[in-house]
Design an enzyme around this catalytic site. Structure first.
Site, short mmCIF file in Angstrom:
data_model
loop_
_atom_site.label_atom_id
_atom_site.label_comp_id
_atom_site.label_asym_id
_atom_site.label_seq_id
_atom_site.Cartn_x
_atom_site.Cartn_y
_atom_site.Cartn_z
N GLU A 1 1.09 3.88 1.83
CA GLU A 1 1.66 4.26 3.12
C GLU A 1 2.81 3.33 3.51
OE1 GLU A 1 -2.83 5.13 3.23
OE2 GLU A 1 -1.51 3.58 2.44
N CYS B 1 -1.98 -0.27 7.41
CA CYS B 1 -1.17 0.94 7.27
C CYS B 1 -1.17 1.76 8.55
CB CYS B 1 -1.66 1.76 6.09
SG CYS B 1 -1.39 0.94 4.50
N CYS C 1 -5.73 2.06 5.75
CA CYS C 1 -6.36 0.83 6.22
C CYS C 1 -5.73 0.44 7.57
CB CYS C 1 -6.18 -0.29 5.20
SG CYS C 1 -4.51 -0.99 5.19
N HIS D 1 0.86 -1.18 0.00
CA HIS D 1 0.00 0.00 0.00
C HIS D 1 0.90 1.24 0.00
CE1 HIS D 1 -3.75 -2.09 1.92
NE2 HIS D 1 -3.17 -2.84 1.00
#
Length: 149
Positions: free
Chosen positions: A52, A83, A80, A50
């Site tokens: 991040e 993250c 999420c 992801h």
């Protein structure tokens, strides 16, 4: 400097190059830009890539530390749970985001199953089984401490 625009621009580039989906992030320390990324899930075939996570990985390598407590992250979407965990582990105390998890859900990028599991609303997502103490695991922490004295 518009750090969110940098994240959005990186996201457009990433999507155009089929590197990842509609998510990007920028990490800054003071006025210094540390990392600007899109997610790289498609390119890397990595569910943890992801934006991040990728930004934190780049920032820790660039700065030579796992402590990003003097940094701020700008994410194009609400992080999420995975993250958020990495952000907290890294020491970052401030996150700015635009789109919400509900916005992402509308487009098929749902993390609601994770959120429901973590709140205890739906434990059917994962069966966690505690294994009784085993000698091969019992001393791992002690060994680590001895190595790092």
């Amino acid at each position: 400097m518009d750090y969110m625009k940098l994240a959005a621009d990186a996201t457009f580039v990433g999507m155009a190059n089929k590197v990842g989906g509609p998510f990007g992030a920028t990490i800054v320390r003071g006025d210094e830009i540390i990392a600007v990324v899109s997610n790289t899930m498609m390119r890397d075939t990595d569910i943890s890539a992801h934006a991040e996570m990728v930004a934190i990985r780049e920032a820790t390598k660039k700065l030579g530390t796992m402590d990003l407590s003097d940094c701020v992250i700008y994410a194009t979407c609400e992080p999420c749970p995975m993250c958020v965990s990495a952000i907290i582990w890294s020491g970052i105390k401030e996150v700015y985001y635009c789109n919400t998890s509900e916005d992402a859900d509308k487009y098929g990028f749902s993390d609601m199953h994770l959120r429901k599991y973590l709140t205890g609303e739906d434990k059917s997502v994962l069966n966690m089984v505690k294994v009784e103490q085993r000698e091969d695991c019992d001393h791992l922490f002690e060994f680590f401490n001895k190595l790092n004295k």
